[in-house]
Write an enzyme that holds these catalytic residues in place. Structure first.
Site, PDB file in Angstrom:
ATOM      1  N   HIS A   1       2.940 -19.718 -90.178  1.00  0.00           N
ATOM      2  CA  HIS A   1       2.646 -20.765 -91.154  1.00  0.00           C
ATOM      3  C   HIS A   1       2.088 -20.163 -92.451  1.00  0.00           C
ATOM      4  O   HIS A   1       2.570 -20.466 -93.544  1.00  0.00           O
ATOM      5  CB  HIS A   1       1.647 -21.745 -90.545  1.00  0.00           C
ATOM      6  CG  HIS A   1       1.249 -22.872 -91.441  1.00  0.00           C
ATOM      7  ND1 HIS A   1       1.813 -24.125 -91.365  1.00  0.00           N
ATOM      8  CD2 HIS A   1       0.342 -22.945 -92.452  1.00  0.00           C
ATOM      9  CE1 HIS A   1       1.285 -24.916 -92.286  1.00  0.00           C
ATOM     10  NE2 HIS A   1       0.373 -24.222 -92.953  1.00  0.00           N
ATOM     11  N   GLU A   2       1.078 -19.323 -92.317  1.00  0.00           N
ATOM     12  CA  GLU A   2       0.467 -18.739 -93.511  1.00  0.00           C
ATOM     13  C   GLU A   2       1.411 -17.767 -94.210  1.00  0.00           C
ATOM     14  O   GLU A   2       1.356 -17.618 -95.440  1.00  0.00           O
ATOM     15  CB  GLU A   2      -0.860 -18.052 -93.155  1.00  0.00           C
ATOM     16  CG  GLU A   2      -1.906 -18.971 -92.547  1.00  0.00           C
ATOM     17  CD  GLU A   2      -2.205 -20.213 -93.377  1.00  0.00           C
ATOM     18  OE1 GLU A   2      -2.008 -20.169 -94.620  1.00  0.00           O
ATOM     19  OE2 GLU A   2      -2.616 -21.231 -92.793  1.00  0.00           O
TER      20      GLU A   2
ATOM     21  N   HIS B   1       3.387 -19.670 -96.741  1.00  0.00           N
ATOM     22  CA  HIS B   1       2.661 -19.798 -98.006  1.00  0.00           C
ATOM     23  C   HIS B   1       2.708 -18.486 -98.792  1.00  0.00           C
ATOM     24  O   HIS B   1       2.969 -18.468 -99.999  1.00  0.00           O
ATOM     25  CB  HIS B   1       1.197 -20.138 -97.729  1.00  0.00           C
ATOM     26  CG  HIS B   1       0.950 -21.554 -97.325  1.00  0.00           C
ATOM     27  ND1 HIS B   1       1.329 -22.623 -98.095  1.00  0.00           N
ATOM     28  CD2 HIS B   1       0.333 -22.083 -96.232  1.00  0.00           C
ATOM     29  CE1 HIS B   1       0.955 -23.758 -97.498  1.00  0.00           C
ATOM     30  NE2 HIS B   1       0.355 -23.448 -96.368  1.00  0.00           N
TER      31      HIS B   1
ATOM     32  N   GLU C   1       3.567 -26.444 -98.771  1.00  0.00           N
ATOM     33  CA  GLU C   1       3.617 -26.766 -97.343  1.00  0.00           C
ATOM     34  C   GLU C   1       5.046 -26.809 -96.828  1.00  0.00           C
ATOM     35  O   GLU C   1       5.296 -26.515 -95.655  1.00  0.00           O
ATOM     36  CB  GLU C   1       2.930 -28.103 -97.073  1.00  0.00           C
ATOM     37  CG  GLU C   1       1.431 -28.017 -96.944  1.00  0.00           C
ATOM     38  CD  GLU C   1       0.974 -27.084 -95.826  1.00  0.00           C
ATOM     39  OE1 GLU C   1       1.496 -27.187 -94.693  1.00  0.00           O
ATOM     40  OE2 GLU C   1       0.097 -26.252 -96.082  1.00  0.00           O
TER      41      GLU C   1
END
Length: 489
Positions: free
Chosen positions: A254-255, A258, A284
């Site tokens: 997830h990170e 980003h 996101e």
């Protein structure tokens, strides 16, 4: 120098100082001694005072007025700098400085209260943050809706009413699909314990598999996973649990979504208003498509299953199909960041409604825990067992990020649109993911979205990448198809 050149030179220094302030925040979450919190608050306040003075400098207005717009890029620079300037001049300098100091200190108090399951210890400082944010929101709203003004910091051009309409349309479909899924037997989960150091080794492998450039980044541990920085210095964090390795692995992916967005923005925009993600909803979309549509796909989980077997041996799951089911299990839980794709948006909707009431004054901080617990029981059908699983689980409110939460679900909506376009553009996607090769997918995202940074408005960014108007329909179609197959609905 021409007005535009003078503006850009000034802007570059402002952006550089903003990166320094961000690095102080990263250090506070990862390496800062616990006893340094009060001093760090003063340091953050001092940095914010300098930044606010630059962002609201009267010369910026003069340069903007005189700047010659010659193409789409200069027009975008002017648009984004003007938006920042218009915001900055509405917020008193003393208020901006106080907010920076209080939220820096509140972050440490939140972490301590969370560790001790002690809501009353956190209430006074959160009351102070909320009061300051209401004051800021009133200044920004200029007579309009306070919460709408706050949303502009994270998703420019969007209102709470527009977001609420999307959520109201999605909620019944999500609840019905969840109910059907939960009537089915739950898949088996992983068994045993998983060494934290070995989890971090695999987390590094996953980060690099998704294109994260360790030469311009690093991976550390923190209480709450996050991504920080832009351009040539982009850092991420994750966390480990001895019994739940998916927490580490999918937080990392997830990170990385980003971080890769920030790393892949054109270097032409480095340290400018276009040199970071255009909005948190678009941001996101990258983290969620990396984590879910790619990272939780049947193809990629087959590769991850082999990686886990090689590192951890037998962990109670016999084959890739069972592993895919375990990765995508729908089950009761409290934590937003650990929620399955199906229930995640329900967690966001709860926060959206509560923080909207906090900013309007319809809900006071002293009543927040009861309001959270009541809403959670109503939405999920069971009671919150402890504050760290309830109103203390997220860092966002302690650091003043009101208006941020709804962008998580907007990101899911955008990710659904992007995934539909990606599958059409990359027909060999599953073949590549089955080898642990994400490059065709991440390359498409870089080419069509990430490299452009803040060049376009948020909605235009998604329209450009997808070639269509974004709606929530592709996300719901994806969820229904995936979970109907997984649970034989």
């Amino acid at each position: 120098m021409a007005a535009f050149d003078e503006l850009m030179a000034f802007q570059r220094e402002t952006q550089a100082l903003g990166q320094v302030a961000g690095r102080l925040g990263w250090d506070q979450e990862t390496m800062m001694p616990r006893g340094a919190a009060a001093q760090r608050g003063e340091e953050m306040a001092a940095m914010e005072a300098v930044l606010h003075a630059r962002r609201s400098d009267p010369r910026v207005a003069d340069w903007l007025e005189a700047a010659e717009v010659t193409d789409d890029v200069t027009a975008a620079h002017v648009r984004e700098i003007r938006r920042s300037f218009d915001r900055a001049v509405k917020v008193p300098a003393d208020l901006a400085k106080t907010l920076a100091r209080v939220t820096s200190e509140a972050q440490g108090k939140w972490a301590e209260a969370r560790a001790n399951e002690d809501v009353p210890a956190f209430v006074p400082v959160l009351e102070e943050v909320v009061a300051l944010k209401r004051e800021e929101g009133q200044a920004l709203a200029d007579g309009g809706d306070v919460y709408d003004a706050m949303i502009q910091d994270y998703e420019p051009g969007t209102t709470a009413a527009e977001i609420g309409a999307i959520f109201d349309a999605m909620r019944p479909e999500l609840v019905a699909l969840r109910a059907a899924v939960l009537e089915k037997p739950a898949p088996a989960g992983v068994k045993g314990t998983f060494d934290a150091a070995e989890q971090m080794h695999l987390a590094h492998t996953l980060a690099e598999a998704f294109g994260y450039d360790m030469g311009h980044g690093r991976l550390d541990k923190a209480v709450h996973p996050f991504s920080s920085g832009s351009g040539m210095d982009v850092r991420i964090t994750t966390r480990t649990s001895e019994t739940d390795p998916f927490n580490c692995f999918y937080s990392t992916i997830h990170e990385v979504g980003h971080a890769c967005y920030e790393q892949n923005i054109s270097r032409d925009y480095l340290l400018t208003a276009l040199g970071s993600g255009v909005s948190m909803g678009v941001h996101e979309s990258q983290s969620r498509i990396y984590e879910n549509q790619l990272g939780r796909s049947r193809a990629f989980t087959g590769w991850l299953f082999e990686q886990m077997q090689a590192r951890f041996g037998d962990f109670g799951i016999a084959d890739p199909d069972a592993f895919y089911a375990a990765v995508n299990a729908v089950q009761n839980g409290y934590i937003r960041t650990e929620a399955d794709e199906l229930q995640y948006n329900l967690h966001v909707m709860l926060r959206f409604d509560l923080e909207r009431d906090l900013m309007s004054g319809a809900l006071e901080v002293a009543d927040l825990e009861d309001a959270w617990n009541s809403r959670f029981a109503s939405d999920f059908g069971y009671a919150v067992d402890k504050p760290s699983n309830g109103c203390l689980q997220d860092v966002h409110w302690s650091v003043g990020l009101f208006g941020y939460f709804p962008t998580y679900s907007l990101g899911n909506v955008y990710a659904g649109c992007l995934y539909g376009a990606l599958r059409k553009a990359v027909p060999q996607l599953d073949t590549d993911l089955a080898k642990g090769d994400t490059s065709t997918a991440t390359g498409w995202l870089k080419q069509n979205l990430q490299q452009h940074g803040g060049l376009r408005t948020p909605l235009d960014t998604i329209r450009h990448a997808c070639g269509a108007e974004p709606t929530y329909a592709p996300l719901m179609a994806y969820l229904k198809t995936k979970f109907s197959a997984l649970y034989d609905l």
